[in-house]
Scaffold this motif. Structure first.
Motif, PDB file in Angstrom:
ATOM      1  N   LEU A 151      -9.619   1.710  18.463  1.00 10.28           N
ATOM      2  CA  LEU A 151      -9.608   1.823  17.004  1.00 10.28           C
ATOM      3  C   LEU A 151     -10.664   2.819  16.536  1.00 10.28           C
ATOM      4  CD1 LEU A 151      -9.198  -1.943  16.005  1.00 10.28           C
ATOM      5  CD2 LEU A 151      -7.452  -0.157  15.909  1.00 10.28           C
TER       6      LEU A 151
ATOM      7  N   GLN B 116     -13.769  -2.264   8.026  1.00 14.12           N
ATOM      8  CA  GLN B 116     -13.007  -3.352   8.630  1.00 14.12           C
ATOM      9  C   GLN B 116     -13.141  -3.347  10.150  1.00 14.12           C
ATOM     10  OE1 GLN B 116      -9.280  -2.463   6.442  1.00 14.12           O
ATOM     11  NE2 GLN B 116      -9.285  -4.673   6.045  1.00 14.12           N
ATOM     12  N   ILE B 117     -13.163  -2.162  10.740  1.00 12.41           N
ATOM     13  CA  ILE B 117     -13.339  -2.072  12.194  1.00 12.41           C
ATOM     14  C   ILE B 117     -14.722  -2.575  12.574  1.00 12.41           C
ATOM     15  CG2 ILE B 117     -13.521  -0.471  14.152  1.00 12.41           C
ATOM     16  CD1 ILE B 117     -11.293   1.192  12.789  1.00 12.41           C
TER      17      ILE B 117
ATOM     18  N   LEU C  71     -10.262   6.377  14.548  1.00 12.66           N
ATOM     19  CA  LEU C  71     -11.032   6.639  13.333  1.00 12.66           C
ATOM     20  C   LEU C  71     -11.749   7.989  13.432  1.00 12.66           C
ATOM     21  CD1 LEU C  71     -11.607   4.987  10.751  1.00 12.66           C
ATOM     22  CD2 LEU C  71     -13.695   4.208  11.840  1.00 12.66           C
TER      23      LEU C  71
ATOM     24  N   THR D 120     -11.393   1.452   5.978  1.00 12.51           N
ATOM     25  CA  THR D 120     -10.872   1.090   7.298  1.00 12.51           C
ATOM     26  C   THR D 120     -12.004   1.003   8.320  1.00 12.51           C
ATOM     27  OG1 THR D 120      -8.819   2.228   6.692  1.00 12.51           O
ATOM     28  CG2 THR D 120      -9.122   1.667   9.015  1.00 12.51           C
TER      29      THR D 120
ATOM     30  N   LYS E 153      -3.128   0.645   8.671  1.00 10.07           N
ATOM     31  CA  LYS E 153      -3.892   1.580   7.839  1.00 10.07           C
ATOM     32  C   LYS E 153      -4.113   2.900   8.574  1.00 10.07           C
ATOM     33  CE  LYS E 153      -6.415  -1.650   4.930  1.00 10.07           C
ATOM     34  NZ  LYS E 153      -7.726  -2.071   4.449  1.00 10.07           N
TER      35      LYS E 153
ATOM     36  N   ILE F  16      -5.475  -3.168  10.314  1.00  9.83           N
ATOM     37  CA  ILE F  16      -6.234  -1.951  10.622  1.00  9.83           C
ATOM     38  C   ILE F  16      -5.319  -0.910  11.262  1.00  9.83           C
ATOM     39  CG2 ILE F  16      -8.053  -0.998  12.101  1.00  9.83           C
ATOM     40  CD1 ILE F  16      -9.572  -3.687  11.635  1.00  9.83           C
TER      41      ILE F  16
ATOM     42  N   GLU G 114      -5.928  -9.233  11.306  1.00 12.58           N
ATOM     43  CA  GLU G 114      -6.860  -8.178  10.904  1.00 12.58           C
ATOM     44  C   GLU G 114      -6.619  -6.913  11.720  1.00 12.58           C
ATOM     45  OE1 GLU G 114      -9.815  -6.549   8.531  1.00 12.58           O
ATOM     46  OE2 GLU G 114      -8.778  -8.454   8.325  1.00 12.58           O
TER      47      GLU G 114
END
Length: 104
Positions: A8, A64-65, A12, A61, A88, A85, A81
């Motif tokens: 993740l 949240q990560i 990002l 985002t 998103k 993510i 969750e």
């Protein structure tokens, strides 16, 4: 869970540079009198905010990560969750790509 978080975060990081470039292009368009919109994602239920640039969505985002990373829950307990993510990140990738393609 660690591999998932790393994946993740890698996603990002990949989006970060693209979002900066896209936001710069939006600024240029606005200076030229174009880009008269108030939000990138209008009727989306994925994001809790409305912004006319990509970075605020990316920042939300990222937060949240980070929460997921600091959480002591297992991947299975955090499944909703994680799915949110991923959705998103996918939406950001897709929208930035479509935006860049439209400018060519």
């Amino acid at each position: 869970m660690e591999n998932l978080i790393n994946s993740l975060e890698d996603n990002l990081k990949e989006l970060y540079r693209k979002a900066i470039d896209a936001d710069a292009q939006i600024n240029t368009l606005k200076k030229q009198g174009h880009g008269k919109f108030t939000a990138i994602f209008t009727d989306e239920t994925l994001f809790d905010l409305k912004a006319d640039k990509f970075m605020p969505y990316l920042e939300q985002t990222a937060e949240q990560i980070l929460k997921l990373k600091e959480s002591e829950l297992s991947a299975q307990d955090s499944q909703q969750e994680i799915e949110l993510i991923v959705k998103k990140l996918h939406l950001l990738h897709t929208t930035i790509s479509e935006f860049r393609a439209a400018l060519k």
